[in-house]
Design an enzyme around this catalytic site. Sequence first.
Site, PDB file in Angstrom:
ATOM      1  N   ARG A   3     -27.482 -66.166 -14.503  1.00 37.28           N
ATOM      2  CA  ARG A   3     -26.381 -67.065 -14.858  1.00 37.28           C
ATOM      3  C   ARG A   3     -25.845 -67.771 -13.607  1.00 37.28           C
ATOM      4  NH1 ARG A   3     -22.251 -67.814 -18.745  1.00 37.28           N
ATOM      5  NH2 ARG A   3     -20.140 -67.898 -17.885  1.00 37.28           N
TER       6      ARG A   3
ATOM      7  N   ARG B 296     -24.616 -65.283 -21.083  1.00 34.43           N
ATOM      8  CA  ARG B 296     -24.389 -63.869 -20.795  1.00 34.43           C
ATOM      9  C   ARG B 296     -25.311 -63.027 -21.663  1.00 34.43           C
ATOM     10  NH1 ARG B 296     -19.110 -66.082 -21.291  1.00 34.43           N
ATOM     11  NH2 ARG B 296     -17.945 -66.087 -19.322  1.00 34.43           N
TER      12      ARG B 296
ATOM     13  N   HIS C 224     -26.980 -61.172 -14.959  1.00 30.31           N
ATOM     14  CA  HIS C 224     -25.898 -62.071 -14.584  1.00 30.31           C
ATOM     15  C   HIS C 224     -26.267 -62.906 -13.355  1.00 30.31           C
ATOM     16  CE1 HIS C 224     -21.789 -62.870 -15.940  1.00 30.31           C
ATOM     17  NE2 HIS C 224     -21.512 -63.209 -14.682  1.00 30.31           N
TER      18      HIS C 224
ATOM     19  N   LYS D 135     -16.971 -64.888 -24.078  1.00 27.38           N
ATOM     20  CA  LYS D 135     -16.108 -63.814 -23.597  1.00 27.38           C
ATOM     21  C   LYS D 135     -14.643 -64.188 -23.807  1.00 27.38           C
ATOM     22  CE  LYS D 135     -15.127 -61.185 -19.386  1.00 27.38           C
ATOM     23  NZ  LYS D 135     -15.481 -61.003 -17.961  1.00 27.38           N
TER      24      LYS D 135
ATOM     25  N   TYR E  25     -19.135 -68.727  -8.594  1.00 26.09           N
ATOM     26  CA  TYR E  25     -20.503 -68.691  -9.101  1.00 26.09           C
ATOM     27  C   TYR E  25     -21.415 -69.607  -8.293  1.00 26.09           C
ATOM     28  CZ  TYR E  25     -19.842 -65.915 -13.339  1.00 26.09           C
ATOM     29  OH  TYR E  25     -19.620 -64.896 -14.218  1.00 26.09           O
TER      30      TYR E  25
ATOM     31  N   HIS F  67     -15.927 -71.178 -18.243  1.00 22.26           N
ATOM     32  CA  HIS F  67     -14.885 -70.598 -17.401  1.00 22.26           C
ATOM     33  C   HIS F  67     -13.547 -71.281 -17.660  1.00 22.26           C
ATOM     34  CE1 HIS F  67     -18.202 -69.314 -14.362  1.00 22.26           C
ATOM     35  NE2 HIS F  67     -18.017 -68.417 -15.309  1.00 22.26           N
TER      36      HIS F  67
END
Length: 418
Positions: free
Chosen positions: A261, A161, A258, A188, A293, A284
């Site tokens: 990613r 990120r 992003h 995150k 994703y 995740h």
Amino acid sequence: MGKHRIKPNYRRRVLRLPDLDHCKLAVLNSLSSPASRRVYEYAIDQFIAWYCSEPRLAFNRIVVVRYRMYLESRHLAANTINQQLAAVRRLAHEASDSGLLSPELAAGISRVKGVKQLGFRSGNWLSAEESSEVLKCARGNSMRAKRDYAMLALLFGCGFRRSELVGLELDEIQMRQGHWAVVDLIGKGGHIRTVPIPEWVKSAVDQWTRAAGVTEGRIFRAVARAGKVWGKSISQNVVWYVVKGCCERAGLEHIAPHDLRRTCAKLCHSSGGELEQIQFLLGHVSVQTTERYLGCKQNLGHPVNDLFDLGTDELPHENDGESATPKVSDDVEKASRQAIECRHGGSDHDQPVCDSRQLSLPERTDLVEVRKDCRPRSLRRCSEAGTSGGNAGSKADGQSSPRTRGPVGLGTLPNPTS
């Protein structure tokens, strides 16, 4: 002595601007993530600006529902609206805990439902050729080009990120199980993971750190126009402009950091990577997030409706359909003429048809044609000789007698002399 009157308990329903500012600070202090504080601060400022635009407005459930309708009228995304409403619910909760709002009103505000999102929004991925082209556009001998190439290599190869890339330090890159990796990366939500680094990515990072003289601290630093490295870190906006500039030089527009990613996850999956390992790589908690994703919900690269093709290469001409019908009718006419022989004159559609193969008939001079309008004289004489007076009435009516119609047909006529 007069009766003691109980003073009614008036509860606050309207929050003034100082009360809202106090509740806002309480909400921001309860959040630990800097990104969450930034997002909640923006959402609360938007709500306060709308709330103070209408005078004497109570802070209750109906007002929050009206605010949700206002957000929907701006045609915002469902995730954005739900994020704004979450900040308003948190504001009402802190106001209730501080005694500035009644608990009943805070409970009513917490029951305001968000906007449902039907389906999943399509993400943006780059192919392997497009990713290589973006890296080629970033390659160069200048100090800034080396930094940009190392940043894009980490985004493509490791799926970082923006915040993780900016806060990456040199001592976090270690050797584990014979492979370079970023060990104990705090991502995150405070989730800790270990990210392996490919060899080509590690060589790009080493080239930048040797040229910039980075030996400790943050890996990426600011670069002046003259090529001088200064400062101890960079902001997330630098990553945004680097990705945007390199993608535009490669002919790609509307590409965000992003998206790189997502591209990393897509390339890992298309190369045979396991879904569980991709989940560990990206950090995740839910595997459903990893599936989004990867685009597992709908594969736009190989859609299912490409498995069949109903179109034809050559379209038929307009005259082909018209010319095909006469050919078929001509063939049928020829076959019928060969198989059927008419023994009478006139039109084939109006007259009866006789098959010469099934009936053995005498010569054509023995055939007599009987019609209502005109009769041959020989037929009239035969009918008059063999009829009585009662048949005259039927003759006057224009109809032949049954005796005449019975024996007369295909064959020889009776001899009038007999």
